[in-house]
Scaffold this motif. Sequence first.
Motif, mmCIF file in Angstrom:
data_model
loop_
_atom_site.group_PDB
_atom_site.id
_atom_site.type_symbol
_atom_site.label_atom_id
_atom_site.label_comp_id
_atom_site.label_asym_id
_atom_site.label_seq_id
_atom_site.Cartn_x
_atom_site.Cartn_y
_atom_site.Cartn_z
ATOM 1 N N ASP A 54 -1.372 -4.632 5.144
ATOM 2 C CA ASP A 54 -1.751 -5.965 5.608
ATOM 3 C C ASP A 54 -1.936 -6.049 7.116
ATOM 4 O OD1 ASP A 54 -1.683 -7.050 3.047
ATOM 5 O OD2 ASP A 54 0.361 -7.796 3.238
ATOM 6 N N TRP A 71 5.135 -10.561 9.492
ATOM 7 C CA TRP A 71 4.425 -10.169 8.268
ATOM 8 C C TRP A 71 4.686 -11.232 7.219
ATOM 9 C CZ3 TRP A 71 6.287 -6.299 4.116
ATOM 10 C CH2 TRP A 71 5.270 -6.043 3.200
ATOM 11 N N GLU A 72 3.620 -11.869 6.765
ATOM 12 C CA GLU A 72 3.697 -12.901 5.728
ATOM 13 C C GLU A 72 2.829 -12.463 4.554
ATOM 14 O OE1 GLU A 72 5.733 -15.435 5.877
ATOM 15 O OE2 GLU A 72 6.348 -15.042 7.939
ATOM 16 N N PRO A 73 3.371 -11.636 3.664
ATOM 17 C CA PRO A 73 2.564 -11.141 2.539
ATOM 18 C C PRO A 73 2.067 -12.289 1.662
ATOM 19 C CG PRO A 73 4.719 -10.055 2.620
ATOM 20 C CD PRO A 73 4.737 -11.157 3.617
ATOM 21 N N GLU A 74 0.802 -12.203 1.296
ATOM 22 C CA GLU A 74 0.184 -13.221 0.442
ATOM 23 C C GLU A 74 0.593 -13.021 -1.011
ATOM 24 O OE1 GLU A 74 -2.798 -15.372 1.096
ATOM 25 O OE2 GLU A 74 -2.545 -15.152 3.254
ATOM 26 N N THR A 75 0.843 -14.126 -1.697
ATOM 27 C CA THR A 75 1.107 -14.074 -3.135
ATOM 28 C C THR A 75 -0.138 -13.536 -3.838
ATOM 29 O OG1 THR A 75 2.481 -16.042 -2.904
ATOM 30 C CG2 THR A 75 1.806 -15.453 -5.144
ATOM 31 N N PRO A 77 -3.272 -13.119 -6.217
ATOM 32 C CA PRO A 77 -4.133 -14.230 -6.624
ATOM 33 C C PRO A 77 -3.959 -14.699 -8.071
ATOM 34 C CG PRO A 77 -5.407 -12.204 -6.412
ATOM 35 C CD PRO A 77 -4.022 -11.907 -5.911
ATOM 36 N N TRP A 97 6.342 -8.100 -5.866
ATOM 37 C CA TRP A 97 6.138 -9.331 -6.633
ATOM 38 C C TRP A 97 6.298 -9.035 -8.118
ATOM 39 C CZ3 TRP A 97 5.186 -13.696 -3.804
ATOM 40 C CH2 TRP A 97 4.746 -13.507 -2.488
#
Length: 104
Positions: A54, A71-75, A77, A97
Amino acid sequence: MPEEKLIGPVEVVRDESGYWYHPDIPDFDEDAEAWKAWLGAQGLKVIGWHMDSDLEAHPYWNDEACNCLGWEPETPPEYDWFLLGIFDTDDGPYVQWARREVTP
């Protein structure tokens, strides 16, 4: 034997270094087979990736920091993913996740 409690989403409050681990995950003491068996019993599909997927640059990689702040990992989709953890590994910070697998 009592039925095992299924885990799900909980409030995420990351520590001062940016890491977090789901509070309902048992301690497997790095026993990969026990972890896989537990995931199967939970009916969970798991995905994850390292921070370097990322971010192109972070002080972590220059030995300037032992955190993953910023670091803000995206959920993912697809629907119903919840966070299992953001933790350090030998290859750097990692996010994981999970979501319940739907059985037909």
